[in-house]
Write a protein that holds these residues in place. Structure first.
Motif, PDB file in Angstrom:
ATOM      1  N   PHE A 116     -12.124  -3.181  -1.759  1.00 20.87           N
ATOM      2  CA  PHE A 116     -11.881  -1.756  -1.977  1.00 20.87           C
ATOM      3  C   PHE A 116     -10.647  -1.506  -2.838  1.00 20.87           C
ATOM      4  CE2 PHE A 116     -14.607  -0.912   1.900  1.00 20.87           C
ATOM      5  CZ  PHE A 116     -15.624  -0.303   1.185  1.00 20.87           C
ATOM      6  N   THR A 117      -9.681  -2.417  -2.805  1.00 21.32           N
ATOM      7  CA  THR A 117      -8.526  -2.305  -3.693  1.00 21.32           C
ATOM      8  C   THR A 117      -8.963  -2.473  -5.148  1.00 21.32           C
ATOM      9  OG1 THR A 117      -6.997  -3.107  -2.000  1.00 21.32           O
ATOM     10  CG2 THR A 117      -6.246  -3.255  -4.267  1.00 21.32           C
ATOM     11  N   VAL A 118      -9.814  -3.449  -5.391  1.00 20.59           N
ATOM     12  CA  VAL A 118     -10.344  -3.657  -6.749  1.00 20.59           C
ATOM     13  C   VAL A 118     -11.155  -2.432  -7.173  1.00 20.59           C
ATOM     14  CG1 VAL A 118     -11.913  -5.060  -8.148  1.00 20.59           C
ATOM     15  CG2 VAL A 118     -10.282  -6.169  -6.606  1.00 20.59           C
ATOM     16  N   LEU A 119     -11.982  -1.912  -6.273  1.00 18.21           N
ATOM     17  CA  LEU A 119     -12.761  -0.716  -6.574  1.00 18.21           C
ATOM     18  C   LEU A 119     -11.842   0.467  -6.890  1.00 18.21           C
ATOM     19  CD1 LEU A 119     -15.444   0.805  -6.793  1.00 18.21           C
ATOM     20  CD2 LEU A 119     -15.327   1.170  -4.296  1.00 18.21           C
ATOM     21  N   ALA A 120     -10.788   0.643  -6.099  1.00 18.70           N
ATOM     22  CA  ALA A 120      -9.843   1.731  -6.340  1.00 18.70           C
ATOM     23  C   ALA A 120      -9.171   1.572  -7.706  1.00 18.70           C
ATOM     24  CB  ALA A 120      -8.791   1.786  -5.231  1.00 18.70           C
ATOM     25  N   ALA A 121      -8.843   0.338  -8.071  1.00 20.46           N
ATOM     26  CA  ALA A 121      -8.227   0.096  -9.383  1.00 20.46           C
ATOM     27  C   ALA A 121      -9.198   0.459 -10.501  1.00 20.46           C
ATOM     28  CB  ALA A 121      -7.806  -1.370  -9.493  1.00 20.46           C
ATOM     29  N   ILE A 122     -10.439   0.085 -10.354  1.00 18.37           N
ATOM     30  CA  ILE A 122     -11.448   0.410 -11.367  1.00 18.37           C
ATOM     31  C   ILE A 122     -11.622   1.922 -11.479  1.00 18.37           C
ATOM     32  CG2 ILE A 122     -13.924   0.253 -11.897  1.00 18.37           C
ATOM     33  CD1 ILE A 122     -13.801  -2.605 -10.622  1.00 18.37           C
ATOM     34  N   LEU A 123     -11.710   2.587 -10.336  1.00 18.00           N
ATOM     35  CA  LEU A 123     -11.848   4.046 -10.344  1.00 18.00           C
ATOM     36  C   LEU A 123     -10.624   4.716 -10.945  1.00 18.00           C
ATOM     37  CD1 LEU A 123     -13.448   4.547  -6.816  1.00 18.00           C
ATOM     38  CD2 LEU A 123     -14.574   4.897  -9.035  1.00 18.00           C
ATOM     39  N   PHE A 135       0.839  -1.202   0.000  1.00 18.02           N
ATOM     40  CA  PHE A 135       0.000   0.000   0.000  1.00 18.02           C
ATOM     41  C   PHE A 135       0.876   1.253   0.000  1.00 18.02           C
ATOM     42  CE2 PHE A 135      -3.654  -2.452   2.046  1.00 18.02           C
ATOM     43  CZ  PHE A 135      -4.473  -2.367   0.924  1.00 18.02           C
ATOM     44  N   LEU A 136       1.921   1.257   0.821  1.00 24.09           N
ATOM     45  CA  LEU A 136       2.825   2.395   0.868  1.00 24.09           C
ATOM     46  C   LEU A 136       3.531   2.593  -0.476  1.00 24.09           C
ATOM     47  CD1 LEU A 136       4.094   4.640   2.530  1.00 24.09           C
ATOM     48  CD2 LEU A 136       5.802   2.996   3.310  1.00 24.09           C
ATOM     49  N   PHE A 137       3.984   1.493  -1.084  1.00 22.59           N
ATOM     50  CA  PHE A 137       4.634   1.577  -2.384  1.00 22.59           C
ATOM     51  C   PHE A 137       3.669   2.122  -3.435  1.00 22.59           C
ATOM     52  CE2 PHE A 137       6.222  -0.189  -6.429  1.00 22.59           C
ATOM     53  CZ  PHE A 137       7.491   0.386  -6.422  1.00 22.59           C
ATOM     54  N   GLN A 138       2.401   1.775  -3.312  1.00 23.74           N
ATOM     55  CA  GLN A 138       1.395   2.274  -4.242  1.00 23.74           C
ATOM     56  C   GLN A 138       1.279   3.796  -4.126  1.00 23.74           C
ATOM     57  OE1 GLN A 138       0.434   0.606  -6.580  1.00 23.74           O
ATOM     58  NE2 GLN A 138      -1.503   1.327  -7.333  1.00 23.74           N
ATOM     59  N   ALA A 139       1.379   4.307  -2.923  1.00 25.29           N
ATOM     60  CA  ALA A 139       1.354   5.760  -2.723  1.00 25.29           C
ATOM     61  C   ALA A 139       2.584   6.412  -3.352  1.00 25.29           C
ATOM     62  CB  ALA A 139       1.274   6.084  -1.235  1.00 25.29           C
ATOM     63  N   VAL A 140       3.732   5.765  -3.217  1.00 23.96           N
ATOM     64  CA  VAL A 140       4.963   6.286  -3.830  1.00 23.96           C
ATOM     65  C   VAL A 140       4.828   6.321  -5.346  1.00 23.96           C
ATOM     66  CG1 VAL A 140       7.408   5.803  -4.206  1.00 23.96           C
ATOM     67  CG2 VAL A 140       6.448   5.608  -1.904  1.00 23.96           C
ATOM     68  N   THR A 141       4.289   5.240  -5.921  1.00 22.09           N
ATOM     69  CA  THR A 141       4.137   5.215  -7.377  1.00 22.09           C
ATOM     70  C   THR A 141       3.074   6.205  -7.844  1.00 22.09           C
ATOM     71  OG1 THR A 141       2.566   3.354  -7.380  1.00 22.09           O
ATOM     72  CG2 THR A 141       4.924   2.828  -7.569  1.00 22.09           C
ATOM     73  N   ALA A 142       2.133   6.547  -6.979  1.00 17.72           N
ATOM     74  CA  ALA A 142       1.158   7.586  -7.329  1.00 17.72           C
ATOM     75  C   ALA A 142       1.866   8.923  -7.484  1.00 17.72           C
ATOM     76  CB  ALA A 142       0.065   7.676  -6.270  1.00 17.72           C
ATOM     77  N   HIS A 200       2.715   2.425 -11.508  1.00 19.55           N
ATOM     78  CA  HIS A 200       1.553   2.497 -10.617  1.00 19.55           C
ATOM     79  C   HIS A 200       0.523   1.426 -10.997  1.00 19.55           C
ATOM     80  CE1 HIS A 200      -1.027   4.449  -7.671  1.00 19.55           C
ATOM     81  NE2 HIS A 200      -2.002   4.556  -8.566  1.00 19.55           N
ATOM     82  N   THR A 201       0.324   1.233 -12.283  1.00 16.06           N
ATOM     83  CA  THR A 201      -0.617   0.208 -12.748  1.00 16.06           C
ATOM     84  C   THR A 201      -0.120  -1.188 -12.388  1.00 16.06           C
ATOM     85  OG1 THR A 201      -1.333   1.627 -14.560  1.00 16.06           O
ATOM     86  CG2 THR A 201      -1.799  -0.718 -14.784  1.00 16.06           C
ATOM     87  N   LEU A 202       1.160  -1.449 -12.627  1.00 12.51           N
ATOM     88  CA  LEU A 202       1.739  -2.755 -12.304  1.00 12.51           C
ATOM     89  C   LEU A 202       1.685  -3.036 -10.808  1.00 12.51           C
ATOM     90  CD1 LEU A 202       3.311  -5.297 -13.179  1.00 12.51           C
ATOM     91  CD2 LEU A 202       5.402  -3.972 -12.841  1.00 12.51           C
ATOM     92  N   SER A 203       2.058  -2.061 -10.004  1.00  8.81           N
ATOM     93  CA  SER A 203       2.043  -2.276  -8.554  1.00  8.81           C
ATOM     94  C   SER A 203       0.615  -2.408  -8.034  1.00  8.81           C
ATOM     95  CB  SER A 203       2.805  -1.164  -7.828  1.00  8.81           C
ATOM     96  OG  SER A 203       2.220   0.098  -8.057  1.00  8.81           O
ATOM     97  N   GLY A 204      -0.356  -1.808  -8.721  1.00 10.63           N
ATOM     98  CA  GLY A 204      -1.758  -2.003  -8.354  1.00 10.63           C
ATOM     99  C   GLY A 204      -2.192  -3.444  -8.565  1.00 10.63           C
TER     100      GLY A 204
END
Length: 130
Positions: A89-96, A28-35, A48-52
């Motif tokens: 919610f991770t799947v939902l966040a990816a879709i959004l 989750f933290l790495f996802q924030a970094v890639t954001a 960001h897409t790959l780490s998601g």
């Protein structure tokens, strides 16, 4: 003759759950970094897409291990509920995110990190391990 200890299976599964929840929070933290990289680096979007995608796989692993911990005689079923919600919610966040709905995607990411940290606190304080 050595007596059968019922806590032994719970112990290895709880250790596995602790490890996977730590990995999940780091992801989750790495996802924030890639954001942040998405906004500032040319390859940020791809990373960001790959780490998601990796985050979804880790979330699924988290759910499977939480189910193993819960099995009859094991730990608390609340680990399953939190793991399932984090995955959903991770799947939902990816879709959004793929739909470009940043106004919901970003706060959901923050909520997911907080939920992961809360789950980590529960798992680390669970008395079911030796």
């Amino acid at each position: 003759m050595i007596a059968h200890q019922t806590a032994a299976p719970t112990s290895w599964t709880m250790h596995a759950l602790r490890a996977v929840v730590i990995l999940h929070v780091v992801a989750f933290l790495f996802q924030a970094v890639t954001a942040g990289m998405l906004l500032s680096a040319p390859g940020g979007r791809a990373l960001h897409t790959l780490s998601g995608g990796v985050l979804i796989v880790i979330g699924l692993l988290h759910l499977v291990v939480a189910i193993l911990v819960w099995r009859p005689g094991g730990g608390s079923p609340r680990f399953i509920a939190v793991a399932a919600l984090l995955l959903a919610f991770t799947v939902l966040a990816a879709i959004l995110g793929m739909a470009g709905v940043k106004i919901a995607h970003l706060p959901l990411g923050v909520l997911l990190f907080g939920g992961g940290v809360a789950q980590l606190g529960r798992v680390l304080s669970w008395p079911g391990t030796a």
